[in-house]
Structure formats: structure tokens, C-alpha cells
Design a protein around this motif. Structure first.
Motif, mmCIF file in Angstrom:
data_model
loop_
_atom_site.group_PDB
_atom_site.id
_atom_site.type_symbol
_atom_site.label_atom_id
_atom_site.label_comp_id
_atom_site.label_asym_id
_atom_site.label_seq_id
_atom_site.Cartn_x
_atom_site.Cartn_y
_atom_site.Cartn_z
ATOM 1 N N ARG A 82 27.412 -11.541 -23.536
ATOM 2 C CA ARG A 82 28.183 -10.499 -22.848
ATOM 3 C C ARG A 82 28.622 -9.372 -23.778
ATOM 4 N N LYS A 83 28.181 -9.428 -25.012
ATOM 5 C CA LYS A 83 28.553 -8.375 -25.960
ATOM 6 C C LYS A 83 27.891 -7.072 -25.517
ATOM 7 N N PRO A 84 28.633 -5.969 -25.447
ATOM 8 C CA PRO A 84 28.040 -4.706 -24.993
ATOM 9 C C PRO A 84 26.935 -4.241 -25.935
ATOM 10 N N LEU A 85 25.920 -3.619 -25.351
ATOM 11 C CA LEU A 85 24.804 -3.144 -26.157
ATOM 12 C C LEU A 85 25.192 -1.930 -26.990
ATOM 13 N N TYR A 86 26.056 -1.093 -26.457
ATOM 14 C CA TYR A 86 26.418 0.144 -27.134
ATOM 15 C C TYR A 86 27.912 0.158 -27.421
ATOM 16 N N GLY A 87 28.259 0.702 -28.580
ATOM 17 C CA GLY A 87 29.648 0.821 -28.970
ATOM 18 C C GLY A 87 30.272 2.074 -28.380
ATOM 19 N N PRO A 88 31.522 2.358 -28.742
ATOM 20 C CA PRO A 88 32.218 3.506 -28.171
ATOM 21 C C PRO A 88 31.566 4.851 -28.500
ATOM 22 N N GLY A 89 31.001 5.045 -29.672
ATOM 23 C CA GLY A 89 30.430 6.336 -30.042
ATOM 24 C C GLY A 89 28.942 6.449 -29.787
ATOM 25 N N ASP A 90 28.345 5.419 -29.206
ATOM 26 C CA ASP A 90 26.896 5.421 -29.033
ATOM 27 C C ASP A 90 26.425 6.276 -27.862
ATOM 28 N N VAL A 95 22.795 10.716 -25.822
ATOM 29 C CA VAL A 95 22.661 12.026 -25.172
ATOM 30 C C VAL A 95 22.006 13.025 -26.126
ATOM 31 N N TYR A 96 22.481 13.064 -27.364
ATOM 32 C CA TYR A 96 21.894 13.992 -28.331
ATOM 33 C C TYR A 96 20.440 13.643 -28.624
ATOM 34 N N GLY A 97 20.103 12.384 -28.668
ATOM 35 C CA GLY A 97 18.719 11.971 -28.896
ATOM 36 C C GLY A 97 17.807 12.410 -27.767
ATOM 37 N N GLY A 100 17.537 16.241 -27.842
ATOM 38 C CA GLY A 100 16.701 16.611 -28.988
ATOM 39 C C GLY A 100 15.226 16.335 -28.725
ATOM 40 N N GLY A 101 14.919 15.201 -28.087
ATOM 41 C CA GLY A 101 13.536 14.885 -27.749
ATOM 42 C C GLY A 101 12.936 15.880 -26.781
ATOM 43 N N ILE A 102 13.719 16.301 -25.787
ATOM 44 C CA ILE A 102 13.229 17.298 -24.827
ATOM 45 C C ILE A 102 12.986 18.631 -25.516
ATOM 46 N N VAL A 103 13.904 19.056 -26.377
ATOM 47 C CA VAL A 103 13.746 20.327 -27.088
ATOM 48 C C VAL A 103 12.521 20.280 -28.000
ATOM 49 N N VAL A 104 12.337 19.193 -28.712
ATOM 50 C CA VAL A 104 11.180 19.072 -29.604
ATOM 51 C C VAL A 104 9.885 19.110 -28.799
ATOM 52 N N SER A 105 9.847 18.451 -27.637
ATOM 53 C CA SER A 105 8.623 18.464 -26.823
ATOM 54 C C SER A 105 8.335 19.864 -26.281
#
Length: 150
Positions: A82-90, A95-97, A100-105
Motif C-alpha cells: 500500500r506504499k504510494p508510488l509517488y511522493g509529495p513532490g513527484d 508534469v514537467y517530464g 518536456g517530452g511534448i516540446v522535444v517531439s
């Protein structure tokens, strides 16, 4: 003789004398378990789970509040599967990833498009109309209607 020993065993097992009740766990052992749980060794985790199981067989009114909190955390807490996959800042990283991927494409697409030669002459409107007329004159492609008699 054998029968008498069996009778004594049967009487002892049916006795109304209180069986040994597990003693309450110390508050230091079960308090603030949420912060200590991941640092506990596996053996201590299993022994704590077993001792809480034996305590939870009793009526819940006899459990201390710390034991209730610890048993709730062990049963439903955010550890193990039950441990969350993502932490508070993830969330921001994801979103930035993606952005960034859309802009690079888009940049790669524009770069390839600027280097590519001009579109072929077979893609302009006059060429398409001329090829349609040619196909009509040859009665080609019966599925779209060129060879059907009107």
C-alpha cells in the motif's frame, strides 16, 4: 488407568479457570509505529504483528489506544503493497517530464520538416483531378463507382 487420565485431561480442558491472557504491550513498543515501521528489522515486524494478533483476540475494550493505532496501521497503513508510488513532490516532476517530452517531439518534427524536400507534385489538386478522370475513363476501381453505369 488410561481412562482416568483421559477424564482428567477432559476436565482440565473444560475448566472455567481463566486462561493466560496476553499482557498489554508497552507503549514504547507500539507508539509512533508509523515513523519507525520501515526502519524495524523484518524479525521485529513479524514479532510485533504476532503479538498484536494475540492481543486483538481479546475484546477491543481491553486494548490500549496505542495498540489500537498500531494494529490499524499494520492492517491499513501505507507500507508494503500500500506504499504510494509517488511522493509529495513527484507530481511536478511527472508534469514537467510530459510537457518536456511534448516540446522535444514538436522541435524534432519541425526540424525534420524544415530539412525535408518540397512535397511531390502528385499531392497537388490538379494532379488528383487528372488521375480521377483517367480512372473514370478506364472504368477502374469498381468499389468507388467509376465503372457503375449511371
Amino acid at each position: 488407568m488410561y481412562r482416568q487420565s483421559l477424564q482428567r485431561l477432559a476436565i482440565r480442558s473444560q475448566s472455567t479457570v481463566a486462561k493466560s491472557v496476553p499482557r498489554p504491550l508497552s507503549n514504547a513498543y507500539v507508539s509512533k509505529l508509523e515513523s519507525r515501521w520501515t526502519a524495524l528489522p523484518k524479525e521485529d515486524q513479524t514479532s510485533l504483528i504476532e503479538s498484536l494478533k494475540s492481543r486483538m483476540e481479546l475484546p477491543w475494550q481491553e486494548l490500549t489506544p496505542a495498540e489500537k493505532k498500531a494494529s490499524y496501521y499494520i492492517s491499513f497503513g501505507e507500507w508494503g503493497p500500500r506504499k504510494p508510488l509517488y511522493g509529495p513532490g513527484d507530481q511536478a516532476k511527472v508534469v514537467y517530464g510530459v510537457v518536456g517530452g511534448i516540446v522535444v517531439s514538436i522541435v524534432i518534427f519541425a526540424g525534420i520538416r524544415s530539412v525535408a524536400p518540397a512535397s511531390p507534385t502528385t499531392l497537388n489538386r490538379q494532379w488528383q483531378e487528372a488521375s480521377d478522370e483517367y480512372l473514370k475513363s478506364k472504368n477502374a476501381n469498381p468499389f468507388s463507382g467509376y465503372s457503375q453505369i449511371q
